[in-house]
Write an enzyme that holds these catalytic residues in place. Sequence first.
Site, PDB file in Angstrom:
ATOM      1  N   GLN A 383       0.830  -1.212   0.000  1.00 53.82           N
ATOM      2  CA  GLN A 383       0.000   0.000   0.000  1.00 53.82           C
ATOM      3  C   GLN A 383       0.863   1.259   0.000  1.00 53.82           C
ATOM      4  O   GLN A 383       1.732   1.437   0.857  1.00 53.82           O
ATOM      5  CB  GLN A 383      -0.925   0.024   1.227  1.00 53.82           C
ATOM      6  CG  GLN A 383      -1.941  -1.102   1.264  1.00 53.82           C
ATOM      7  CD  GLN A 383      -1.462  -2.304   2.042  1.00 53.82           C
ATOM      8  OE1 GLN A 383      -0.266  -2.562   2.155  1.00 53.82           O
ATOM      9  NE2 GLN A 383      -2.410  -3.052   2.609  1.00 53.82           N
ATOM     10  N   GLN A 405      -0.387  -0.064  -5.707  1.00 50.14           N
ATOM     11  CA  GLN A 405      -1.481  -0.475  -4.826  1.00 50.14           C
ATOM     12  C   GLN A 405      -2.013   0.736  -4.061  1.00 50.14           C
ATOM     13  O   GLN A 405      -1.249   1.500  -3.465  1.00 50.14           O
ATOM     14  CB  GLN A 405      -1.009  -1.545  -3.837  1.00 50.14           C
ATOM     15  CG  GLN A 405      -2.125  -2.068  -2.946  1.00 50.14           C
ATOM     16  CD  GLN A 405      -1.713  -3.295  -2.149  1.00 50.14           C
ATOM     17  OE1 GLN A 405      -0.683  -3.901  -2.421  1.00 50.14           O
ATOM     18  NE2 GLN A 405      -2.519  -3.656  -1.168  1.00 50.14           N
ATOM     19  N   ASP A 406      -3.349   0.907  -4.105  1.00 50.66           N
ATOM     20  CA  ASP A 406      -4.021   1.977  -3.349  1.00 50.66           C
ATOM     21  C   ASP A 406      -3.654   3.376  -3.842  1.00 50.66           C
ATOM     22  O   ASP A 406      -3.361   4.272  -3.040  1.00 50.66           O
ATOM     23  CB  ASP A 406      -3.730   1.862  -1.848  1.00 50.66           C
ATOM     24  CG  ASP A 406      -4.343   0.629  -1.222  1.00 50.66           C
ATOM     25  OD1 ASP A 406      -5.036  -0.110  -1.936  1.00 50.66           O
ATOM     26  OD2 ASP A 406      -4.124   0.398  -0.020  1.00 50.66           O
ATOM     27  N   ASP A 427      -6.565  -2.652  -5.815  1.00 55.01           N
ATOM     28  CA  ASP A 427      -7.488  -1.737  -5.108  1.00 55.01           C
ATOM     29  C   ASP A 427      -7.129  -0.273  -5.371  1.00 55.01           C
ATOM     30  O   ASP A 427      -7.121   0.547  -4.443  1.00 55.01           O
ATOM     31  CB  ASP A 427      -7.451  -2.008  -3.596  1.00 55.01           C
ATOM     32  CG  ASP A 427      -7.698  -3.455  -3.244  1.00 55.01           C
ATOM     33  OD1 ASP A 427      -8.355  -4.151  -4.023  1.00 55.01           O
ATOM     34  OD2 ASP A 427      -7.230  -3.899  -2.176  1.00 55.01           O
ATOM     35  N   ARG A 495     -13.541  -5.433  -5.754  1.00 58.66           N
ATOM     36  CA  ARG A 495     -13.853  -6.439  -4.744  1.00 58.66           C
ATOM     37  C   ARG A 495     -14.361  -5.718  -3.503  1.00 58.66           C
ATOM     38  O   ARG A 495     -14.053  -4.533  -3.285  1.00 58.66           O
ATOM     39  CB  ARG A 495     -12.628  -7.294  -4.423  1.00 58.66           C
ATOM     40  CG  ARG A 495     -11.416  -6.526  -3.910  1.00 58.66           C
ATOM     41  CD  ARG A 495     -10.282  -7.479  -3.564  1.00 58.66           C
ATOM     42  NE  ARG A 495      -9.095  -6.755  -3.098  1.00 58.66           N
ATOM     43  CZ  ARG A 495      -8.055  -7.358  -2.513  1.00 58.66           C
ATOM     44  NH1 ARG A 495      -8.067  -8.671  -2.329  1.00 58.66           N
ATOM     45  NH2 ARG A 495      -7.008  -6.656  -2.115  1.00 58.66           N
TER      46      ARG A 495
END
Length: 551
Positions: A383, A405-406, A427, A495
């Site tokens: 993250q 990520q993120d 994500d 998700r």
Amino acid sequence: MTRVKDFFAGILDSGKNVNFSKGKKKLFLAVVASVLLVAAVIGVVAGVKSRSNNSNDHADIQAITSAAHAIVKSACENTLHPELCYSTIASVSDFSKKVTSQKDVIELSLNITCKAVQHNFFTVEKLIKTRKGLTPREKVALHDCLETIDETLDELHTAIDDLELYPNKKSLKDHADDLKTLISSAITNQETCLDGFSHDDADKKVRKALLKGQKHVEKMCSNALAMICNMTDTDIANEMKLKGTTTNRKLREDNSEWPEWLSAGDRRMLQSSTVSPDVVVAADGSGNFRTVSEAVAKAPEKSSKRYVIRIKAGVYRENVDVPKKKTNIMFMGDGRSNTIITGSRNVKDGSTTFNSATVAAVGEKFLARDITFQNTAGAAKHQAVALRVGSDLSAFYRCDILAYQDSLYVHSNRQYFVQCLIAGTVDFIFGNAAAVLQNCDIHARRPGSGQKNMVTAQGRTDPNQNTGIVIQNCRIGATSDLRPVQKSFPTYLGRPWKEYSRTVIMQSSITDVINSAGWHEWNGNFALNTLFYGEYQNTGAGAGNHWNITE
């Protein structure tokens, strides 16, 4: 009665040294007897009146208390935690004197919640001062908690003030949206605090010390939100009924840019190239400041006037925080490819997801245009946020948000993105704001070995929160480094990060980078029965319409 007894005692005392004749004694006894009779009658009458008044008063108190209990029970019955709702309010001394309506119940509930939030703040402070052996990330996470708890207090106090004006200060719809947003954000903040302790096994001990208090506040906020929804939805429905209109809201199909809450002046500022700045940031020293952080620090606090910070072309290697007290700030760049704010904080090296953001915009009504927000930590660092937004009524125009990520943390409140580029891996658009992305390019990048790409991970935890991610009239595809190998790295629309995850993708073009399954699970069957995913009028090879919105 006391005066009669005093009078009688005075006569007796005055007669101790007086000699009466027999006749006079009879006369005196007759007078005394009369006085006693009068006293007795007065006493009886007074007693009857006293008992009657006490009885009436008691009956009135019982009626008031009974009515208050009924109002509280009625208000609490539609919450997710009705027993907590009722018992907490009923335990307040003389609560029956404070409750005459559902609105009173909500206000009392919010005031009680504020005290619980303050208690949590002191608990975190104590942990920071007394807990030995804290890891660097645990220290960061505890300070994240102080920030989110402080924001929660502000949100609850604002909600109380707003509730006192309900329903006369503004339209019912605006009032309802504002109240729901404030409490939705307060709920999110409790989750954010706890999420900071989810990276290592060691974190779990600190998380356990905070869990009970944070969850208690979250449940209290949930109950207040449910009562607010019930009250405002009922009032709006009644108003619509009187006007002969309907409460049904149609999906906007005109792809019109700009939300209703963004003023005409702010729209012009976002689109105009001739806006006069209040200050200029230039890395070469030709402006008022060399860093963006310095400019933000010198900006006025709680300003109702737009404060424009022009950021000249250049690469600014810094982490920028626009705190809640810095309102109405605008970042104006010299073009998204020219003005770049970049950082590399990440979870693997000891940050929390919340704190890893290169730029964190929290102050209300933040605007940005023609800027790149970037985190260069890379896929292997897990993250690593480029941009975190908790600013209510914020907007971003022609901005690039680039990470892995993120990438984009749409943390909380109401926010809007138009003509932006968002690129990432796992994500890479996530959080629990009421976020709309319109006419944007959303591109999956090549992730780390063994990873899958998720375009969204929406974090709604309560069915009454007015939050969700809406992607409309956008283009979902792959970056040049992913396209040749996209079969080796499956990419999904999203998700469910939290139990009531809500995401809508509509009227967008979706390439074959999206796996034929469309969406992916988080952990087994978690949230599959409570989430809401909608696909509507999408086109392209990846538009399978796996979850449909009915016409």
